[in-house]
Design an enzyme around this catalytic site. Sequence first.
Site, PDB file in Angstrom:
ATOM      1  N   ALA A   1       0.829  -1.214   0.000  1.00 39.85           N
ATOM      2  CA  ALA A   1       0.000   0.000   0.000  1.00 39.85           C
ATOM      3  C   ALA A   1       0.859   1.258   0.000  1.00 39.85           C
ATOM      4  O   ALA A   1       0.626   2.183  -0.783  1.00 39.85           O
ATOM      5  CB  ALA A   1      -0.930  -0.007   1.220  1.00 39.85           C
ATOM      6  N   GLU A   2       1.870   1.301   0.872  1.00 40.97           N
ATOM      7  CA  GLU A   2       2.711   2.494   0.928  1.00 40.97           C
ATOM      8  C   GLU A   2       3.523   2.668  -0.350  1.00 40.97           C
ATOM      9  O   GLU A   2       3.744   3.789  -0.801  1.00 40.97           O
ATOM     10  CB  GLU A   2       3.621   2.483   2.146  1.00 40.97           C
ATOM     11  CG  GLU A   2       4.386   3.799   2.270  1.00 40.97           C
ATOM     12  CD  GLU A   2       4.789   4.162   3.677  1.00 40.97           C
ATOM     13  OE1 GLU A   2       5.396   5.233   3.828  1.00 40.97           O
ATOM     14  OE2 GLU A   2       4.496   3.415   4.623  1.00 40.97           O
ATOM     15  N   THR A   3       3.950   1.575  -0.934  1.00 37.84           N
ATOM     16  CA  THR A   3       4.667   1.654  -2.209  1.00 37.84           C
ATOM     17  C   THR A   3       3.786   2.281  -3.277  1.00 37.84           C
ATOM     18  O   THR A   3       4.200   3.223  -3.965  1.00 37.84           O
ATOM     19  CB  THR A   3       5.120   0.247  -2.654  1.00 37.84           C
ATOM     20  OG1 THR A   3       6.048  -0.259  -1.698  1.00 37.84           O
ATOM     21  CG2 THR A   3       5.741   0.282  -4.034  1.00 37.84           C
TER      22      THR A   3
END
Length: 137
Positions: free
Chosen positions: A60-62
């Site tokens: 998700a953060e990527t």
Amino acid sequence: MFKPHTLEALTAWNKNTAVEQLGIEFTDSGNNWLEARMPVDARTHQPMGLLHGGASVLLAETLGSVAGNLCVQAGEACVGLEINANHLSSVREGWVYGRVEPLHIGRSTQVWEIKIRREDQKLVCVSRLTLAVIQTP
């Protein structure tokens, strides 16, 4: 909204990072969305043989960080301020697929929504990422 890019360029940008180590692959993009997939295997399992929640958060953060950096001007970059994730179902093998879309693109902050699904389209994780837009040297 996104700067011109290729999936190959996004992959190259993430070489020698956790993204590469976990086998995350950018698969498609549009004007304001980006998709990637991640294998569910020994690299991303927790001890019970399920997809590790932290691996979902890394996907998700990527997606959110890459998307955010496709929206900033020259001399700016995005960095994470806050991320949350709700893990809704489990996965033991195969692939999970993430898609990010913007909720807010401002001059100093951005907010992105990321949905991660199993191969059968069942929702695995919903995440929201807040990014700060910073000046780069």
